[in-house]
Design an enzyme around this catalytic site. Sequence first.
Site, PDB file in Angstrom:
ATOM      1  N   ARG A  18       0.663  -1.122  -0.052  1.00 50.32           N
ATOM      2  CA  ARG A  18      -0.136   0.006  -0.022  1.00 50.32           C
ATOM      3  C   ARG A  18       0.825   1.220   0.151  1.00 50.32           C
ATOM      4  O   ARG A  18       0.247   2.323  -0.115  1.00 50.32           O
ATOM      5  CB  ARG A  18      -0.951  -0.059   1.220  1.00 50.32           C
ATOM      6  CG  ARG A  18      -2.124  -1.104   1.123  1.00 50.32           C
ATOM      7  CD  ARG A  18      -3.098  -1.082   2.161  1.00 50.32           C
ATOM      8  NE  ARG A  18      -2.232  -2.016   3.277  1.00 50.32           N
ATOM      9  CZ  ARG A  18      -2.807  -2.074   4.472  1.00 50.32           C
ATOM     10  NH1 ARG A  18      -3.673  -1.570   4.865  1.00 50.32           N
ATOM     11  NH2 ARG A  18      -2.062  -2.908   5.323  1.00 50.32           N
ATOM     12  N   GLN A  78      11.433 -14.649   7.202  1.00 54.75           N
ATOM     13  CA  GLN A  78      10.371 -15.462   7.034  1.00 54.75           C
ATOM     14  C   GLN A  78      10.014 -15.603   5.740  1.00 54.75           C
ATOM     15  O   GLN A  78       9.910 -14.756   4.772  1.00 54.75           O
ATOM     16  CB  GLN A  78       8.881 -14.308   7.572  1.00 54.75           C
ATOM     17  CG  GLN A  78       7.662 -14.914   7.504  1.00 54.75           C
ATOM     18  CD  GLN A  78       6.424 -14.158   7.748  1.00 54.75           C
ATOM     19  OE1 GLN A  78       6.723 -12.975   7.620  1.00 54.75           O
ATOM     20  NE2 GLN A  78       5.523 -14.641   7.979  1.00 54.75           N
ATOM     21  N   GLY A  83       1.547 -14.311   7.851  1.00 56.93           N
ATOM     22  CA  GLY A  83       0.962 -13.751   8.871  1.00 56.93           C
ATOM     23  C   GLY A  83       1.642 -13.402  10.077  1.00 56.93           C
ATOM     24  O   GLY A  83       2.734 -13.940  10.144  1.00 56.93           O
TER      25      GLY A  83
HETATM   26  C1  UD1 Z   1      -2.232  -5.463  12.561  1.00 57.14           C
HETATM   27  C2  UD1 Z   1      -2.955  -6.477  13.461  1.00 57.14           C
HETATM   28  C3  UD1 Z   1      -4.197  -5.520  13.862  1.00 57.14           C
HETATM   29  C4  UD1 Z   1      -3.474  -4.046  14.491  1.00 57.14           C
HETATM   30  C5  UD1 Z   1      -2.893  -3.616  13.396  1.00 57.14           C
HETATM   31  C6  UD1 Z   1      -2.075  -2.299  14.085  1.00 57.14           C
HETATM   32  C7  UD1 Z   1      -2.699  -8.768  12.997  1.00 57.14           C
HETATM   33  C8  UD1 Z   1      -3.178  -9.941  12.571  1.00 57.14           C
HETATM   34  N1  UD1 Z   1      -3.400  -7.524  13.093  1.00 57.14           N
HETATM   35  O1  UD1 Z   1      -3.078  -5.486  11.204  1.00 57.14           O
HETATM   36  O2  UD1 Z   1      -5.117  -6.271  14.686  1.00 57.14           O
HETATM   37  O3  UD1 Z   1      -4.771  -3.175  14.727  1.00 57.14           O
HETATM   38  O4  UD1 Z   1      -1.675  -4.440  12.993  1.00 57.14           O
HETATM   39  O5  UD1 Z   1      -1.389  -1.503  13.329  1.00 57.14           O
HETATM   40  O6  UD1 Z   1      -1.756  -8.781  13.873  1.00 57.14           O
HETATM   41  N2  UD1 Z   1       4.472  -8.844   8.987  1.00 57.14           N
HETATM   42  C9  UD1 Z   1       5.265  -9.740   8.699  1.00 57.14           C
HETATM   43  N3  UD1 Z   1       5.000 -10.896   8.190  1.00 57.14           N
HETATM   44  C10 UD1 Z   1       3.713 -11.278   7.912  1.00 57.14           C
HETATM   45  C11 UD1 Z   1       2.784 -10.469   8.035  1.00 57.14           C
HETATM   46  C12 UD1 Z   1       3.012  -8.992   8.594  1.00 57.14           C
HETATM   47  O7  UD1 Z   1       6.436  -9.485   8.965  1.00 57.14           O
HETATM   48  O8  UD1 Z   1       3.512 -12.277   7.389  1.00 57.14           O
HETATM   49  C13 UD1 Z   1       4.768  -7.744   9.469  1.00 57.14           C
HETATM   50  C14 UD1 Z   1       4.513  -6.339   8.647  1.00 57.14           C
HETATM   51  O9  UD1 Z   1       5.789  -6.197   7.930  1.00 57.14           O
HETATM   52  C15 UD1 Z   1       4.284  -5.102   9.521  1.00 57.14           C
HETATM   53  C16 UD1 Z   1       3.584  -5.955  10.761  1.00 57.14           C
HETATM   54  O10 UD1 Z   1       3.742  -7.347  10.704  1.00 57.14           O
HETATM   55  O11 UD1 Z   1       5.173  -4.561  10.056  1.00 57.14           O
HETATM   56  C17 UD1 Z   1       1.810  -5.783  10.692  1.00 57.14           C
HETATM   57  O12 UD1 Z   1       1.500  -6.412   9.476  1.00 57.14           O
HETATM   58  P1  UD1 Z   1       0.426  -5.532   8.804  1.00 57.14           P
HETATM   59  O13 UD1 Z   1       0.334  -6.423   7.597  1.00 57.14           O
HETATM   60  O14 UD1 Z   1       0.583  -4.073   8.387  1.00 57.14           O
HETATM   61  O15 UD1 Z   1      -1.109  -5.781   9.914  1.00 57.14           O
HETATM   62  P2  UD1 Z   1      -2.137  -4.992   9.899  1.00 57.14           P
HETATM   63  O16 UD1 Z   1      -3.235  -5.297   8.914  1.00 57.14           O
HETATM   64  O17 UD1 Z   1      -1.830  -3.591  10.002  1.00 57.14           O
HETATM   65 CA    CA Z   2      -0.049  -2.394   9.704  1.00 55.56          CA
END
Ligand code: UD1
Ligand code: CA
Length: 454
Positions: A18, A78, A83
């Site tokens: 995004r 990863q 997730g």
């Molecule tokens: C996440 C939370 C949500 C919270 C929000 C706050 C979860 C499932 N959801 O959503 O409840 O309100 O953050 O900002 O946790 N990442 C990885 N590997 C992955 C997926 C994500 O390293 O497989 C990292 C991303 O780089 C990021 C962070 O985890 O730094 C959060 O991931 P993102 O996809 O932004 O989660 P949100 O949808 O924002």
């Molecule tokens: Ca986020």
Amino acid sequence: MMPRSCLAIVLAAGEGTRMRSARPKVLHAIAGRSLLAHVLAALSGTGVGAIAVVIGPGQEEVAAAAKRVAPDVAVFVQEERRGTAHAALAAKSAIERLPDDVLVVYGDTPLIRPRSLSRLRAALADGAAVAVLGFRPADPSGYGRLIAANGELTAIREEVDASAAERAITLCNGGIMALNGKTALAILERIGDHNRKAEFYLTDAVEIARGMKLHAVAVEVEEDDVRGINTKAQLAEAEAVAQQRLRRAALDAGVTLIAPDTVYLCADTKFGRDVVVEPYVVFGEKVTIEDGAVIRSFSHLAGAHVGKGASVGPFARLRPGTQLGEGARIGNFVEVKEAVVEAGAKANHLSYIGDALVGANANVGAGTITCNYDGSEKHRTEIGKNAFIGSNSALVAPVKIGDGAYIGSGSVITDDVPADALAVARGRQTVKEGWATRLRSLKSLGKKKAHSRD
Ligand code: UD1
Ligand code: CA
């Protein structure tokens, strides 16, 4: 009591689609520092002992950036983006070392403050197995909702999976979680992917802990602490918050910011006492301003050290490697790069001083240029103490002007000038008496001839 040990896992494997950028999300910057570096700085301010950074495949750039800021970080990859819980488990071997606290933070949440992380850890010390930072955003869309009952957290529901009633909850998941090290792995390994996105959600840790008869709590913080950055618009909002905090800290430390909202600071900008910064000044990385210096309007500084009582601008540009001595003066439309300008030296108007030494109390006249680049290499210019460089001179480097020497205005100096000498290097002036009068009379003669032909 022994202080509790702590492992922090920084999740940074996301693609950040995004952001619509070729650069990994966590390497975007606010206040001149990457999102990741902000998070690492907050962790070091919380007394975290070990840091694991989880990156995506091929994100060596992110690993290198992490190591530059915190050389001891352990980097985990990863392999598949499945997730947030799956990402945390990429650091399984670090969790297996059984730290007292496991702190999971997101690399895209740069405004987190050490005090908020400490409150979260305190909840673990008080007996919680899982503690989550909650907040009440102005606009909750996109965030997970915190479902609580009787002071305990019972579940976190991602927005896509939430019922209408759950969506109406205003307390949201800030995305930062602390788990007791003794049960962390057992909880994380039970998380499944039975949800709309078929991802392993870290947020499921709450319900699983509850199922294991463990306690989960929410710790509420201000929205700014947990602002997650997913888009360029959110990046700009976070920049505004970071700037407000930095301006406030500068004011509290005694810096005079005449119009704080127009001054852009860097996370590492350092000020002495009684510094005045006029409106519309931009500080890039690595700038130090010593006591009593004045930075006038519309100046841009980066990688510069400004000595005591020095004066910069208006409209000055100080580039990396600039060192201004006590009381030095850099005036309007002057650019300085990789140069030491010693105490009391002045370059007040329209100059470029690059790869140079300007000796104490030297005067660099308006329009002086150090010609430091020959098309392939950079060369140095040395100007001695008390030297006087006449206006509009070009100093063709490598070249040395001795102490106390004078350079006549408009000179192109290609050879060294000894101390206390005068060097003039320009075409001699010739004067032709009456020349203009003769020109004018010739012209008027020509006009009369033209008229007489009509
Ligand atoms: C996440 C939370 C949500 C919270 C929000 C706050 C979860 C499932 N959801 O959503 O409840 O309100 O953050 O900002 O946790 N990442 C990885 N590997 C992955 C997926 C994500 O390293 O497989 C990292 C991303 O780089 C990021 C962070 O985890 O730094 C959060 O991931 P993102 O996809 O932004 O989660 P949100 O949808 O924002
Ligand atoms: Ca986020």
